[in-house]
Scaffold this active site. Sequence first.
Site, PDB file in Angstrom:
ATOM      1  N   CYS A   1     -10.025 -53.282 -15.035  1.00  0.00           N
ATOM      2  CA  CYS A   1     -10.683 -52.002 -15.313  1.00  0.00           C
ATOM      3  C   CYS A   1     -10.549 -51.048 -14.141  1.00  0.00           C
ATOM      4  O   CYS A   1     -10.902 -49.875 -14.257  1.00  0.00           O
ATOM      5  CB  CYS A   1     -12.149 -52.232 -15.671  1.00  0.00           C
TER       6      CYS A   1
ATOM      7  N   LYS B   1      -8.345 -47.984 -14.970  1.00  0.00           N
ATOM      8  CA  LYS B   1      -8.771 -46.929 -15.883  1.00  0.00           C
ATOM      9  C   LYS B   1      -8.510 -45.548 -15.297  1.00  0.00           C
ATOM     10  O   LYS B   1      -8.452 -45.362 -14.087  1.00  0.00           O
ATOM     11  CB  LYS B   1     -10.275 -47.063 -16.176  1.00  0.00           C
TER      12      LYS B   1
ATOM     13  N   ASP C   1     -20.344 -43.934 -27.242  1.00  0.00           N
ATOM     14  CA  ASP C   1     -21.107 -45.110 -26.833  1.00  0.00           C
ATOM     15  C   ASP C   1     -20.130 -46.245 -26.610  1.00  0.00           C
ATOM     16  O   ASP C   1     -18.912 -46.038 -26.596  1.00  0.00           O
ATOM     17  CB  ASP C   1     -22.162 -45.465 -27.878  1.00  0.00           C
ATOM     18  N   ASP C   2     -20.629 -47.472 -26.439  1.00  0.00           N
ATOM     19  CA  ASP C   2     -19.732 -48.611 -26.213  1.00  0.00           C
ATOM     20  C   ASP C   2     -18.826 -48.855 -27.412  1.00  0.00           C
ATOM     21  O   ASP C   2     -17.675 -49.270 -27.250  1.00  0.00           O
ATOM     22  CB  ASP C   2     -20.552 -49.869 -25.903  1.00  0.00           C
TER      23      ASP C   2
ATOM     24  N   ASP D   1     -10.011 -51.931 -25.930  1.00  0.00           N
ATOM     25  CA  ASP D   1      -9.828 -51.989 -24.481  1.00  0.00           C
ATOM     26  C   ASP D   1      -8.411 -52.422 -24.186  1.00  0.00           C
ATOM     27  O   ASP D   1      -7.798 -53.172 -24.964  1.00  0.00           O
ATOM     28  CB  ASP D   1     -10.809 -52.970 -23.829  1.00  0.00           C
TER      29      ASP D   1
ATOM     30  N   ASP E   1     -18.157 -54.805 -25.537  1.00  0.00           N
ATOM     31  CA  ASP E   1     -18.699 -53.574 -26.130  1.00  0.00           C
ATOM     32  C   ASP E   1     -19.491 -53.880 -27.392  1.00  0.00           C
ATOM     33  O   ASP E   1     -20.546 -53.278 -27.640  1.00  0.00           O
ATOM     34  CB  ASP E   1     -17.559 -52.605 -26.454  1.00  0.00           C
TER      35      ASP E   1
ATOM     36  N   GLY F   1      -1.512 -57.994 -34.523  1.00  0.00           N
ATOM     37  CA  GLY F   1      -1.274 -57.332 -33.249  1.00  0.00           C
ATOM     38  C   GLY F   1       0.144 -56.824 -33.119  1.00  0.00           C
ATOM     39  O   GLY F   1       0.907 -56.762 -34.095  1.00  0.00           O
ATOM     40  N   HIS F   2       0.504 -56.485 -31.918  1.00  0.00           N
ATOM     41  CA  HIS F   2       1.830 -55.940 -31.622  1.00  0.00           C
ATOM     42  C   HIS F   2       2.196 -56.356 -30.205  1.00  0.00           C
ATOM     43  O   HIS F   2       1.324 -56.502 -29.344  1.00  0.00           O
ATOM     44  CB  HIS F   2       1.816 -54.410 -31.724  1.00  0.00           C
TER      45      HIS F   2
ATOM     46  N   ASP G   1     -22.504 -52.179 -21.182  1.00  0.00           N
ATOM     47  CA  ASP G   1     -21.850 -53.120 -20.272  1.00  0.00           C
ATOM     48  C   ASP G   1     -21.286 -52.339 -19.086  1.00  0.00           C
ATOM     49  O   ASP G   1     -20.808 -51.216 -19.225  1.00  0.00           O
ATOM     50  CB  ASP G   1     -20.779 -53.959 -20.963  1.00  0.00           C
TER      51      ASP G   1
END
Length: 568
Positions: free
Chosen positions: A227, A230, A259-260, A279, A302, A352-353, A443
């Site tokens: 993180c 970010k 919000d989360d 995320d 989250d 997914g990818h 969080d």
Amino acid sequence: IISRGKSVCESHNRAVQRAFTRILRERGVQVHLEFDAVAVRDGQVVAKDGRSVLADECVWCTQASTQDWMAESGLATDPGGFVRVKATLESENTPDVFACGDCANVIPHPRPKAGVFAVRQGPPLAENLRRALRSQLGHKHALEPFKPQSSFLGLISTGRPYCVASRGAICLEGAYLWKLKDYIDRKWMRNYSTDLPVMRPDEPEARAGADALNKLTKAAAMRCGGCGAKVGKSVLDRVVAQLNPPTRKEVKLGLDAPDDCAIVAFGGPGSTEVAQTVDFFRSFMDDPYVFGRIAANHALSDCHAMCAQPISAMAIAVVPFADEKIVENDLTQMMAGVNATLREADCALVGGHSCEGTELSLGLSVSGTLPSGGQSAALTKGGLREGDALVLTKPIGTGVIFAAHMRRLAKGVWVDSALATMVESNQVPAKLAREHSATACTDVTGFGLLGHLAEMLNASEDGLCVTLMLLEVPILPGAIECVREGVFSSLQPQNRALKHVIVNDADFCEQEKYPLLFDPQTSGGLLVSLPASRADDYIAALRKADVAHNAAVVATVARGGDGGVVLA
């Protein structure tokens, strides 16, 4: 010692040759010169002329040689197979092909195959590659010639604390030269162990000093992962302010009040409201399995913060370019970590990818169902109330510890302690928070403890202020040591821009813990607001459930004052 040469150390001056002839004789070492060894058989080294020397073991030391493909490539090569290059290091017969180091023979500057010459070819090689590329774009630039040194200092150990120095026609010997060689050798090896480049290779002093954080704002050649990768909050806020994102009536909680998780109602009246979050970040470690566990735990958090049950997740994985088997192994290990964490949370991986890229990265989009009552039953950031206490369930400091880890400055026990908290789920602490009358929750992740506390305060009713008890904030082992060394995450300067939220910043900015308020957390803990009368019971329940062992009351909520956050 057996050699086809006429003397020992043929590439050095005669004084050096005489010195080693004497030293070898004094040490009782037999020297066989002009001995062209062609075979080893029956415990003997056999020469081309039929002579032989008895030998129990042989250590072969040969000159540099090339692989056959170089001579077969069509590039001009010398009789030894080395690529013939001009002074510019460009192939003699093939433009835009360059060679340097031991594989090349620089025609205007013949030199022994030695690293002292090869390392100096790096800068002109890099510059000439740039100039060759610019020329292909129509910008003609003359190539830069390589100019080697005429001689070099050779420090040759004799196997004891004694050394012979050779440079041009100079020969020196003595124990003091061995000390010099030992110092140079150890210093060189430290470049590959303890003295690796720090965040800003052009500012080696940035590890220490009071202005280390300010220097970090100017440049950061090595950016943090997790993180800490970010985009800063102030940048995000400005971007969102310029957008006019589309919306629908089904969106109950979106970018208008972030919000989360977003909350979306699918279907008609009475339909289920779904919490959605996403995320994504780069890896900050070299274990794909553990990284997968942490990334999944971070994404699920989250949902946990809003008391939503994660139902499904979709992953997007970036795997570094490599051999197919390596890519397969990295992806398998990373997704195995993801699956382990999702399984513990009773959340399905539904798709997914994947793609190749420069760095191992992972993201998850998670959807979950809200408790009975939908949006009104979810815990959001904006529920702070007068008289509440704020409990932080995990210690902070992952940002500085992994910034130190990137620079080889973190102790193993620090990293292990940080990883132990990062793989710990927030699911149980969130469930217990709801059972103990929590009024708000979020969080603590990339914007740091202060950034997420500020979000809670801004989203709550007007007129509230928070007193944050700095000494009560739990921190990870090693975090203070990192601060003392001036080691910070590359996101720290942007997070620190939020210090205006602190009413009495000047009174606390010199305290050691203060910078950790802005430290970006990866898979951090929950910041739970609940009536002060329930705080101790909540912490006791966490201990009984064997989770969040470092949870502590870190702040209180009151009305009035100057608003914002007051440090105490």
